[in-house]
Design a protein around this motif. Structure first.
Motif, PDB file in Angstrom:
ATOM      1  N   VAL A   7     -58.932  18.954 -21.929  1.00 50.96           N
ATOM      2  CA  VAL A   7     -58.718  18.544 -23.311  1.00 50.96           C
ATOM      3  C   VAL A   7     -59.935  18.867 -24.163  1.00 50.96           C
ATOM      4  O   VAL A   7     -61.053  18.990 -23.660  1.00 50.96           O
ATOM      5  N   ALA A   8     -59.687  19.021 -25.444  1.00 55.15           N
ATOM      6  CA  ALA A   8     -60.749  19.218 -26.425  1.00 55.15           C
ATOM      7  C   ALA A   8     -60.591  18.145 -27.487  1.00 55.15           C
ATOM      8  O   ALA A   8     -59.473  17.749 -27.824  1.00 55.15           O
ATOM      9  N   LEU A  12     -63.040  20.854 -31.613  1.00 53.22           N
ATOM     10  CA  LEU A  12     -61.939  21.786 -31.842  1.00 53.22           C
ATOM     11  C   LEU A  12     -60.929  21.261 -32.849  1.00 53.22           C
ATOM     12  O   LEU A  12     -60.295  22.052 -33.540  1.00 53.22           O
ATOM     13  N   ARG A  13     -60.781  19.949 -32.942  1.00 53.44           N
ATOM     14  CA  ARG A  13     -59.873  19.414 -33.974  1.00 53.44           C
ATOM     15  C   ARG A  13     -60.317  19.864 -35.353  1.00 53.44           C
ATOM     16  O   ARG A  13     -59.499  20.139 -36.224  1.00 53.44           O
ATOM     17  N   ASP A  19     -57.409  27.645 -32.478  1.00 54.12           N
ATOM     18  CA  ASP A  19     -56.365  28.365 -31.757  1.00 54.12           C
ATOM     19  C   ASP A  19     -56.908  29.621 -31.074  1.00 54.12           C
ATOM     20  O   ASP A  19     -56.485  29.978 -29.974  1.00 54.12           O
ATOM     21  N   VAL A  20     -57.890  30.268 -31.688  1.00 54.62           N
ATOM     22  CA  VAL A  20     -58.500  31.459 -31.099  1.00 54.62           C
ATOM     23  C   VAL A  20     -59.258  31.086 -29.829  1.00 54.62           C
ATOM     24  O   VAL A  20     -59.112  31.734 -28.786  1.00 54.62           O
ATOM     25  N   ASP A  37     -55.560  14.416 -30.347  1.00 53.44           N
ATOM     26  CA  ASP A  37     -55.939  13.646 -31.531  1.00 53.44           C
ATOM     27  C   ASP A  37     -56.791  12.440 -31.124  1.00 53.44           C
ATOM     28  O   ASP A  37     -56.978  12.152 -29.936  1.00 53.44           O
ATOM     29  N   ALA A  38     -57.308  11.759 -32.116  1.00 58.11           N
ATOM     30  CA  ALA A  38     -58.221  10.635 -31.866  1.00 58.11           C
ATOM     31  C   ALA A  38     -57.545   9.504 -31.094  1.00 58.11           C
ATOM     32  O   ALA A  38     -58.174   8.854 -30.251  1.00 58.11           O
TER      33      ALA A  38
END
Length: 85
Positions: A7-8, A12-13, A19-20, A37-38
């Motif tokens: 997970v990121a 990244l959010r 997406d890249v 998400d948070a």
């Protein structure tokens, strides 16, 4: 390790090109990275806390407060009656 979830979080959010990076990681390493998400991040922290408490025989009664300070943000989670508020 037989199974894992990659997970990121905040970094990244908030990235305009998340997406890249997600695609590059998948192409190069074969890892499917989920940008969460948070709320999901908080659920994962609480799950980890429960597992640690069980292994360490820590008492989580009352209303414990979990504070996570990361490089891109912070998360404060309150447990009430064993549930994430």
């Amino acid at each position: 390790v037989e199974r894992f979830r990659a997970v990121a979080t905040t970094g990244l959010r908030e990235a305009g090109n998340a997406d890249v990076l997600v695609e590059r990681i998948r192409a190069r390493f074969g890892i499917d990275l989920d940008v969460i998400d948070a709320a999901e991040e908080a659920r994962i922290y609480v799950s980890a806390l429960r597992q640690l408490a069980t292994r360490s025989r820590l008492d989580l009664s009352g209303d414990p407060l979990l504070i996570e300070i990361g490089g891109g943000g912070s998360c404060i989670s309150l447990l009430r009656g064993g549930n994430l508020v």
